[in-house]
Enzyme design. Sequence first.
Site, short mmCIF file in Angstrom:
data_model
loop_
_atom_site.label_atom_id
_atom_site.label_comp_id
_atom_site.label_asym_id
_atom_site.label_seq_id
_atom_site.Cartn_x
_atom_site.Cartn_y
_atom_site.Cartn_z
N ASP A 1 0.81 -1.21 0.00
CA ASP A 1 0.00 0.00 0.00
C ASP A 1 0.84 1.27 0.00
OD1 ASP A 1 0.78 -0.70 2.65
OD2 ASP A 1 -0.77 0.60 3.49
N GLU B 1 0.31 -1.38 5.83
CA GLU B 1 1.38 -0.83 6.67
C GLU B 1 1.18 0.66 6.93
OE1 GLU B 1 5.13 1.23 7.62
OE2 GLU B 1 3.92 1.46 5.81
#
Length: 374
Positions: A78, A139
Amino acid sequence: MGTYSKANMLDLLEKLVNIDSGSYDKEGIDRVGSFLYEQYKALGFSAVIHEQSTYGNHMTITHQEARDPTILLLCHLDTVFPTGTAAKRPFSIKGNRAYGPGVVDMKASHVSLLSAVSALAANHDSALQNIAILLTSDEEIGAPSGRKIIEAEAKGKKAVLVMEPARKDGSLVTARRGGGTYVMKVNGKAAHAGIEPENGRSAIEELAHKIVALHGLSDQKAGTNVNVGLIKGGTSVNTIADYAEASIDIRISKLEQAAVLEKKIQSICKTPTVEGTAIELIGGITRPPMERNEQTVDLFNVIQKEAQALDLTLTETATGGGSDASFTSALGVATIDGMGPVGGNPHSEEEYVEIDSLQERSLLLERTLVRLSK
């Protein structure tokens, strides 16, 4: 050791950067994950997909001949950028730097890791059987669904290499501050500010008292920090505010600081200063600190020796930002962060990666994996 084609690496990087994969863009994250898995699959790897309904899927990738890998390579899929950013600001090259959303944090790291693994495969190196690659999807928002998987995959490993980018000066990361977030909600009583202010109870006034007290908890020498970064409240300028809210960021350098700081925050918010207001506090520590310990230093020394063999001067540093390295380090597993390429200005329109570092850091990673597997 392997040789690396700059053109091929840049081509792969461009493909990855031009796919939006913000933390809440499940479709984009899964596209990136599937694309990467196809590359690993061609090298003899298989995957366990950790299906997610809200966030992107997590993925554990190991070689088909692996039995009990001792090295975990940790990467996230991400970025912080919303869907549509890649179309507005696609991958580009200016001089010796490449730009684009997520280019250094951490799409260049995926290129570096895949290139190193490809080199090991070309050499038929047994290190391939000693690595597990975990691709996570959240994350950037604190790993709400990924943390348990990260901790499960890290248990029993002798080393974790986290593929966050190296610092601007090329340093690896051996310590990170931990942290968390709180939301403080204050309820008061509305009243007309001109006609009957005495009948109101200002939630904004109460919030102001608490902000000053919370900021007073910061101790730079101890490595702790409390910051109220967002506030909102009120309905109009001539109304005593009946509601106000603050978002609070906290940072710690040592695990034992967490309970002490949380207790102080709760104590401040327990009793209102403005009579007639009420406070609700939610949140807490979401990431433990990554502390520089003996295991981390030993692992850094191994990597540093491999860097010296490549005529690279490698240094270590600490940083205040968080990463998934904190979860594995807190388990007592030797963890080094910043194993990706060199770059800077992450999370901004000026985010970049140093193109020459793609090859350099891929080779360093390859050599490190071979050394740790002996």
